[in-house]
Write a protein that holds these residues in place. Sequence first.
Motif, PDB file in Angstrom:
ATOM      1  N   LYS A 163       0.854  -1.190   0.000  1.00  0.00           N
ATOM      2  CA  LYS A 163       0.000   0.000   0.000  1.00  0.00           C
ATOM      3  C   LYS A 163       0.886   1.234   0.000  1.00  0.00           C
ATOM      4  CE  LYS A 163      -4.366  -0.988   2.282  1.00  0.00           C
ATOM      5  NZ  LYS A 163      -5.135  -0.848   3.508  1.00  0.00           N
ATOM      6  N   CYS A 164       0.606   2.178  -0.862  1.00  0.00           N
ATOM      7  CA  CYS A 164       1.394   3.406  -0.932  1.00  0.00           C
ATOM      8  C   CYS A 164       1.366   4.092   0.430  1.00  0.00           C
ATOM      9  CB  CYS A 164       0.822   4.325  -2.009  1.00  0.00           C
ATOM     10  SG  CYS A 164       1.529   5.968  -1.983  1.00  0.00           S
ATOM     11  N   ALA A 165       2.565   4.467   0.896  1.00  0.00           N
ATOM     12  CA  ALA A 165       2.659   5.044   2.234  1.00  0.00           C
ATOM     13  C   ALA A 165       2.053   6.449   2.280  1.00  0.00           C
ATOM     14  CB  ALA A 165       4.111   5.070   2.693  1.00  0.00           C
ATOM     15  N   SER A 166       2.121   7.199   1.166  1.00  0.00           N
ATOM     16  CA  SER A 166       1.605   8.571   1.258  1.00  0.00           C
ATOM     17  C   SER A 166       0.080   8.642   1.168  1.00  0.00           C
ATOM     18  CB  SER A 166       2.260   9.512   0.236  1.00  0.00           C
ATOM     19  OG  SER A 166       2.821   8.835  -0.832  1.00  0.00           O
ATOM     20  N   CYS A 167      -0.539   7.778   0.369  1.00  0.00           N
ATOM     21  CA  CYS A 167      -2.005   7.875   0.257  1.00  0.00           C
ATOM     22  C   CYS A 167      -2.708   6.724   0.955  1.00  0.00           C
ATOM     23  CB  CYS A 167      -2.420   7.919  -1.211  1.00  0.00           C
ATOM     24  SG  CYS A 167      -2.060   6.387  -2.096  1.00  0.00           S
ATOM     25  N   ASN A 168      -1.928   5.852   1.589  1.00  0.00           N
ATOM     26  CA  ASN A 168      -2.469   4.681   2.279  1.00  0.00           C
ATOM     27  C   ASN A 168      -3.289   3.789   1.344  1.00  0.00           C
ATOM     28  OD1 ASN A 168      -2.757   3.009   4.513  1.00  0.00           O
ATOM     29  ND2 ASN A 168      -4.685   3.962   5.134  1.00  0.00           N
ATOM     30  N   PRO A 216      -4.664  12.311  -8.575  1.00  0.00           N
ATOM     31  CA  PRO A 216      -3.851  11.123  -8.275  1.00  0.00           C
ATOM     32  C   PRO A 216      -2.707  11.437  -7.322  1.00  0.00           C
ATOM     33  CG  PRO A 216      -4.137  11.438 -10.648  1.00  0.00           C
ATOM     34  CD  PRO A 216      -4.620  12.685  -9.984  1.00  0.00           C
ATOM     35  N   CYS A 217      -2.394  10.507  -6.452  1.00  0.00           N
ATOM     36  CA  CYS A 217      -1.302  10.646  -5.485  1.00  0.00           C
ATOM     37  C   CYS A 217       0.026  10.708  -6.233  1.00  0.00           C
ATOM     38  CB  CYS A 217      -1.330   9.437  -4.553  1.00  0.00           C
ATOM     39  SG  CYS A 217       0.163   9.190  -3.599  1.00  0.00           S
ATOM     40  N   ALA A 218       0.888  11.655  -5.830  1.00  0.00           N
ATOM     41  CA  ALA A 218       2.177  11.829  -6.502  1.00  0.00           C
ATOM     42  C   ALA A 218       3.121  10.673  -6.165  1.00  0.00           C
ATOM     43  CB  ALA A 218       2.799  13.161  -6.088  1.00  0.00           C
ATOM     44  N   GLY A 219       2.928  10.070  -5.017  1.00  0.00           N
ATOM     45  CA  GLY A 219       3.827   9.003  -4.567  1.00  0.00           C
ATOM     46  C   GLY A 219       3.676   7.713  -5.363  1.00  0.00           C
ATOM     47  N   CYS A 220       2.494   7.456  -5.886  1.00  0.00           N
ATOM     48  CA  CYS A 220       2.252   6.172  -6.553  1.00  0.00           C
ATOM     49  C   CYS A 220       1.602   6.349  -7.919  1.00  0.00           C
ATOM     50  CB  CYS A 220       1.382   5.291  -5.668  1.00  0.00           C
ATOM     51  SG  CYS A 220      -0.236   6.009  -5.334  1.00  0.00           S
ATOM     52  N   GLY A 221       1.387   7.592  -8.325  1.00  0.00           N
ATOM     53  CA  GLY A 221       0.769   7.845  -9.627  1.00  0.00           C
ATOM     54  C   GLY A 221      -0.692   7.426  -9.673  1.00  0.00           C
TER      55      GLY A 221
HETATM   56 ZN   LIG Z   1      -0.133   6.917  -3.263  1.00  0.00          ZN
END
Ligand SMILES: [Zn+2]
Length: 381
Positions: A163-168, A216-221
Amino acid sequence: MKISPQDLERDFYAVLGVEKSATAKEIKRAYRKLAQEYHPDKHPGDSAAEEKFKEISYAYDILGDEEKRSDYDEGRKLMAGGGFRFGPGGQGSAGFGGGGFPGGIRLEDLGGFASFFDMGGGMGGSSQRGPRRGRDVETSLTLGFADALKGVTTTITTRTEAKCASCNGTGAEPGTLPVQCPRCYGSGSETETQGGFGFVRACTQCGGSGQIIEHPCAGCGGSGIQVRPRNIKVRIPAGVEDGQTIRLKGKGAAGARGGPAGDLYVKVKVAPHPIFGRKGADLTITVPVTFTELALGANIRVPTMEEPVTIKIPAGTRSGRTFKVRGKGAPKKRGGQGDLLVKVDVVIPQKLKAREKALLEEFAELHDESPRVRLDEYMKD
Ligand SMILES: [Zn+2]
Ligand SMILES: [Zn+2]
């Protein structure tokens, strides 16, 4: 009556012309209105109207019943999510007779819709953009001999989709949330009408997820997933054997778009012990003994994984005999403990003092019982 796979392919809400979120009252009202409109008494000889009336009645039979409706809704949601689908492209009922699934699995065999969660989309093709189960991950772990017997809790580091840490895992930029898809109202599926029947397919706007990510979250696109090292706490049960694989459900790679995580398979290697061997739940040990200990009998101290024990060797014990020390083995899967198998093995002195040699020669002369009687007999012929 149970909900059949064919039922799941039809949109009964569309048949009755109500929203998916309609209340029981609204459904009843819609049904009554349509039933009056298409009642065969009003359309004598009109087979199209008759068919329509039958369909309305059938739809109400399901949506008008709380339990059937919830089964139907759940099945539809799973189907739209790509967990399984019927027929080519998830629409149309062609080539799909007898209420079976492709591959001959029947709904009843699977014990209801909940089973599809467990199957994790393994059946049929999953839609390209719908929820997808995370992959299974394999890793290995080496344990010490004693740790394998006792069981351990340890931490394994795997590098997998997580799971992406920035957007959970939502895929939406932190501070924002995915919004309900306006096309399918969050159901993930949409209906195509063919010949008066509604067929379901994954929503073309959200791809079946039921949600739209506006930022969209920048951490995971926007995927909600990142490949990164993860520390996973693993409890290894007592008595694990070398080469055994332990499955940790849901500890594999994260699923995409709300899909479940895969499983983690941990292959356990157990380091050898300098003294003890292992045969399943039994531990083994070979104990060197002298000829006289076996011939005359002896009490011998033997190590175990705990306190040493004393084994009484009766006079006249043959070399290679195994003694069982109960309960000193490895823990068994279903409770209890294996045994320690103690094998005695004669060691012949490599050097003899003069006196020892003289006594042995005297013994040899006195002892006129041949151990090879049977072989001697055999050679006589
Ligand atoms: Zn993310
Ligand atoms: Zn949608």
